[in-house]
Design a protein around this motif. Structure first.
Motif, mmCIF file in Angstrom:
data_model
loop_
_atom_site.group_PDB
_atom_site.id
_atom_site.type_symbol
_atom_site.label_atom_id
_atom_site.label_comp_id
_atom_site.label_asym_id
_atom_site.label_seq_id
_atom_site.Cartn_x
_atom_site.Cartn_y
_atom_site.Cartn_z
ATOM 1 N N PHE A 6 0.841 -1.196 0.000
ATOM 2 C CA PHE A 6 0.000 0.000 0.000
ATOM 3 C C PHE A 6 0.874 1.243 0.000
ATOM 4 O O PHE A 6 1.931 1.257 0.618
ATOM 5 N N GLN A 11 -2.777 5.387 0.883
ATOM 6 C CA GLN A 11 -3.770 4.318 0.998
ATOM 7 C C GLN A 11 -3.839 3.784 2.421
ATOM 8 O O GLN A 11 -4.925 3.545 2.949
ATOM 9 N N LYS A 12 -2.684 3.623 3.087
ATOM 10 C CA LYS A 12 -2.668 3.170 4.480
ATOM 11 C C LYS A 12 -3.366 4.191 5.370
ATOM 12 O O LYS A 12 -4.142 3.833 6.248
ATOM 13 N N GLN A 38 -5.678 6.351 4.476
ATOM 14 C CA GLN A 38 -7.117 6.316 4.208
ATOM 15 C C GLN A 38 -7.785 5.133 4.913
ATOM 16 O O GLN A 38 -8.888 5.257 5.451
ATOM 17 N N LEU A 39 -7.115 3.974 4.922
ATOM 18 C CA LEU A 39 -7.665 2.797 5.612
ATOM 19 C C LEU A 39 -7.740 3.025 7.119
ATOM 20 O O LEU A 39 -8.739 2.697 7.766
ATOM 21 N N LEU A 91 -10.599 5.507 7.837
ATOM 22 C CA LEU A 91 -11.911 4.859 7.746
ATOM 23 C C LEU A 91 -12.187 4.001 8.977
ATOM 24 O O LEU A 91 -13.267 4.081 9.572
ATOM 25 N N LYS A 92 -11.206 3.209 9.398
ATOM 26 C CA LYS A 92 -11.370 2.370 10.583
ATOM 27 C C LYS A 92 -11.611 3.225 11.824
ATOM 28 O O LYS A 92 -12.477 2.918 12.648
#
Length: 198
Positions: A44, A48-49, A51-52, A55-56
């Motif tokens: 990633f 991207q990391k 964003q993840l 979101l979490k």
């Protein structure tokens, strides 16, 4: 024109250094190289990391859920795409707070000064230790994002400390850990029901 490069306008003169930035958040843009890469970087990108993780956090963190609900209740709905940004940053900065008021409230309500955290830092005491920790963490946060002296940061924090330390909204209490934050979130969700019955 002194300091002009290729006729593009004024710039630093030969031998002059750029002014020191309090928080060099974009080190790779300043020519200091890329940030260190970890094992997961091959799977990633940093963004991207981020964003993840964002979101979490928005879905599961009770502190964040309570703050977002309180903002929505006040008429300030938060849009993830518009109000959050993932940028590379150094380890000193851990928030986008500006004033000493925000720093004191963040240090007080984040759980950063919990007894467990202080024991791991090997810093704990009996009398007024929690208040001392909140004050010190607020000062460190201001110093991390502002190019000011420690004395100026201490004065700014001390001027607002009492009122901001005692302001627990929207939590209603100091959430020392995620369990207390979940209780505060539940209380916030139910407070309209409580006040409508009075």
């Amino acid at each position: 024109m002194a300091g002009a490069r290729g006729g593009r306008g004024p710039g630093p003169a030969a031998g002059e250094q750029q002014p020191r930035v309090a928080c060099p958040a974009f080190a790779e843009r300043l020519g200091q190289g890329k940030p260190r890469q970890g094992f997961l970087s091959s799977f990633f990108s940093s963004n991207q990391k981020c964003q993840l993780m964002l979101l979490k956090t928005l879905q599961t963190n009770p502190y964040v859920k309570l703050l977002l609900d309180a903002m929505k209740h006040s008429g300030c709905a938060v849009d993830r795409e518009r109000h959050f940004s993932c940028e590379d940053c150094n380890g000193n900065v851990s928030g986008g707070f500006d004033a000493s008021v925000s720093q004191v409230r963040a240090a007080n309500l984040s759980g950063d000064c919990s007894l467990v955290n202080e024991i791991f830092r090997l810093r704990f005491g009996l009398k007024q230790h929690y208040q001392t920790c909140v004050r010190d963490r607020a000062i460190l946060s201001i110093l991390a994002v502002r190019n000011i002296s420690k004395e100026v940061a201490e004065k700014a924090v001390d001027e607002v400390f009492e009122s901001c330390f005692n302001d627990h909204e929207p939590f209603g209490r100091i959430p020392h850990n995620k369990t207390y934050a979940r209780y505060a979130h539940r209380d916030f969700q139910n407070r309209d029901r409580y006040y409508s019955n009075i």
